[in-house]
Structures are given as structure tokens and as C-alpha cells.
Motif scaffolding. Structure first.
Motif, short mmCIF file in Angstrom:
data_model
loop_
_atom_site.label_atom_id
_atom_site.label_comp_id
_atom_site.label_asym_id
_atom_site.label_seq_id
_atom_site.Cartn_x
_atom_site.Cartn_y
_atom_site.Cartn_z
N TYR A 134 -6.50 -5.59 -3.58
CA TYR A 134 -5.99 -5.17 -4.88
C TYR A 134 -6.43 -6.18 -5.95
CZ TYR A 134 -2.91 -3.37 -8.50
OH TYR A 134 -2.43 -2.83 -9.68
N ARG A 143 -6.73 -3.00 4.37
CA ARG A 143 -5.30 -2.71 4.41
C ARG A 143 -4.72 -3.39 5.66
NH1 ARG A 143 -4.61 1.41 0.77
NH2 ARG A 143 -2.94 2.57 1.79
N ALA A 192 0.82 -1.19 0.00
CA ALA A 192 0.00 0.00 0.00
C ALA A 192 0.86 1.25 0.00
CB ALA A 192 -0.92 0.00 1.21
N TRP A 206 -9.51 1.30 -1.91
CA TRP A 206 -8.97 0.50 -3.03
C TRP A 206 -7.92 1.33 -3.75
CZ3 TRP A 206 -12.67 -1.45 -7.44
CH2 TRP A 206 -12.39 -2.79 -7.76
N SER A 250 -2.39 -3.91 0.41
CA SER A 250 -3.78 -3.80 0.01
C SER A 250 -4.33 -5.21 -0.22
CB SER A 250 -3.89 -2.98 -1.28
OG SER A 250 -5.20 -3.02 -1.78
#
Length: 329
Positions: free
Chosen positions: A49, A37, A4, A132, A46
């Protein structure tokens, strides 16, 4: 999973996420409030993802965006998770259900789908897209490179720096302004009002912005609150379209549904300062029409079918007033 952005490592066990105002302190193996997260061995990743919970081709009016290429269609996609806990959540089955089914779609696959369906671009919606962040940034950059459009349908709860990094690739936003009181955000949504207001200010400088407020009886529908909300929005830009939508009991909140009288009163108040005010979740299609704020000329007639557009460029054909709208070529 992808590393992230927007976080700092505090020690071997603890990370602070700086994406949104919650500033979650996340220990090893745990997630932040958004559940998207996670701290994995000192790295924030993430979890979602590329994980898509829903994808569909929608009329742009469903976002709702009424001034952004009316009559067009857009590929809509979302994931799971949210950084708010609204008691009236309309999409709780994906926003607060980590077991919701998803499928993997890489950013390049989204571009292919957009082109396949001849849509104007991609809309990041359904659950909260800002959590996101990394996936949207990668996808939006590719969409932008093709000359197509990116749309965010969001609660706006994000820190200014991450938002600025994303807005370079975003063309239109509908930002959900839940209410105009910190108490409502704290008690009903477990969030904060001021950062959302800042997001609206920043987004209005970079893209076409529309705002939606779901009116809930006894909680955010008083005359005083609507006057404050609309005066504040008008001070930013009186041409920002405002959508008042009708509440129906859902999820954890079981208040009575919003009356038509309340919606019409809110519209009347808002139109004292704003040029474009719409009503949503109502049967009467005329409250979705666009009229010239100067002469009252019907500019766009919306019904359940394709909208009828009676203006060219962004000028009222009757009086010449400039309309805050983006039209297809």
C-alpha cells in the motif's frame, strides 16, 4: 501497511484471500502468490500500500489505449508483485522482485501529481495493479472526485465482486488476454482463463475496454485459437479494440520472435468479426492507425509524434458510422 479487503479468517493461524481466483490459504507471516498480501497475526494486510516502484507521464497510446482520449497524457504508476507467473513477463524486474526499489506516495499525492502534470488522470500499470487493490481504490476515488480519469492496465485475474467494487471509479481498461486456452494459462502463466474472460465481460459494461494479446509462436498463435478468441470477443462487443502485439524473447521464455506474417494473418482473421484490430511492437506505424470499419476512412493517424485526429465527436466524417471512441472536448 493497510488491512486488506476481501479475505476471511479460517482459524487463528490461517486466512483465505478472496481477491483473486487463486484463493490463497495464507498462514501467519506468509504471503499469497502475489507476494503483496500478508497474514500478520490473523489480519491480511497490503504490504505494498502506497509503495510505488515507477511513476511517469505517458501518452495514453502506450498503455495501449487507442480509443480512450487519443493524444492525451496520463500519469502512470505501479508497484511490485503479480498474481501470475508468466514465463514471458515483460516487467519481471518489478513483478517478481520484492527487493525492487519503491517510494511512498499517499493517494492525495497522486492527485497532486496528476494535476501538476496536466494529465487526464492516473493509470495503474507496470506490474499487476489488481493486487494493489486497496491503494487503487483509495486513489481512484479521489481522482474520480476531481472529475479526472482512472485507467487500469491489468491481467484481469480478479474475482467478480472485488472487480465490481472497483469499476465504479474506472473509466478505461486494457486487459491482457494472454491466450485463449486454459492449458496456456496453467502451464505458461500459472493462472486461469475463465476469470479473465469474466473480467472482460464485466468491465465492458462499465467502462471503455481494449484487449491485448501477445502472440507467441507455437503457443497461442494458431488460426483456430485466434478464430475462437475473436469470435468470443465479438460476441461481447465487436467494437472492442484488439491489439495483437509482437513477442520478443524475454525472461524465462526463449521462443523465436513473432513474424510479421503471423501478425498480419491474425489481424486478417480478427477483422472478420471485430471492427478495430491493431498491431503492436512493429515498425510500420500504419498498423496503429484507426480506420472506419464501414467505409475505410482514415480517422486517426498515429506515428511517433502526436496523433492526427480526423473525426469530431464519435462519428465518421465520411459515412456517419458511429465509432467506439472517447475524445477530449
Amino acid at each position: 501497511m493497510k488491512e486488506a479487503r476481501w479475505y476471511e479468517r479460517l482459524d487463528e493461524e490461517e486466512i483465505r484471500c478472496n481477491l483473486c481466483p487463486h484463493s490463497c490459504l495464507i498462514t501467519a507471516g506468509q504471503t499469497g502468490i502475489c507476494q503483496a498480501r500478508e497474514n500478520q497475526e490473523g489480519r491480511l494486510v497490503s504490504k505494498t500500500y502506497g509503495q510505488v516502484s515507477a511513476v511517469a507521464v505517458d501518452p495514453i497510446e502506450k498503455k495501449p489505449l487507442f480509443h480512450f482520449y487519443p493524444g492525451s497524457e496520463i500519469l502512470s504508476l505501479g508497484t511490485v508483485g503479480c498474481n501470475l507467473r508468466c514465463q514471458f513477463c515483460q516487467n519481471y524486474h518489478i513483478a517478481h522482485n520484492q527487493e525492487a526499489e519503491t517510494r511512498r506516495l499517499e493517494p492525495e499525492e497522486i492527485v497532486t501529481l496528476v494535476k501538476k502534470h496536466n494529465s487526464i488522470g492516473a493509470a495503474y500499470t507496470y506490474s499487476e495493479p489488481l493486487i494493489w487493490y486497496e491503494y487503487i481504490l483509495d486513489t481512484a476515488q479521489l481522482i474520480h472526485q476531481t472529475g479526472l480519469k482512472n485507467v487500469l492496465v491489468t491481467n484481469g485475474l480478479i474475482n467478480p465482486e472485488p472487480l465490481a467494487g472497483l469499476l465504479s471509479y474506472i473509466d478505461g481498461l486494457n486487459i491482457d488476454l494472454k491466450a485463449f486456452s486454459e492449458e496456456f494459462y496453467r502451464d505458461i502463466c500459472q493462472g486461469y482463463l475463465e476469470p479473465v474472460k469474466e473480467s472482460i465481460r464485466l468491465a465492458n459494461q462499465e467502462a471503455l475496454v481494449e484487449v491485448t494479446t501477445l502472440l507467441i509462436p507455437g503457443l497461442n498463435d494458431s488460426r483456430e485459437e485466434i478464430e475462437e478468441l475473436t469470435a468470443w470477443l465479438a460476441d461481447i462487443n465487436p467494437d472492442i479494440p484488439l491489439h495483437f502485439t509482437r513477442y520478443f524473447p524475454k525472461y524465462k521464455l526463449q521462443a523465436e520472435q513473432t513474424s510479421m506474417e503471423t501478425l498480419l494473418q491474425a489481424k486478417e482473421i480478427a477483422e472478420e468479426k471485430l471492427n478495430f484490430v491493431y498491431l503492436g511492437n512493429v515498425r510500420e506505424p500504419e498498423y496503429s492507425n484507426t480506420y472506419c470499419y464501414e467505409c475505410g476512412q482514415l480517422l486517426i493517424k498515429r506515428s511517433w509524434s502526436q496523433p492526427e485526429i480526423y473525426l469530431q465527436d464519435d462519428i465518421c466524417p465520411e459515412c456517419g458510422a458511429e465509432i467506439n471512441i472517447l475524445l477530449a472536448d
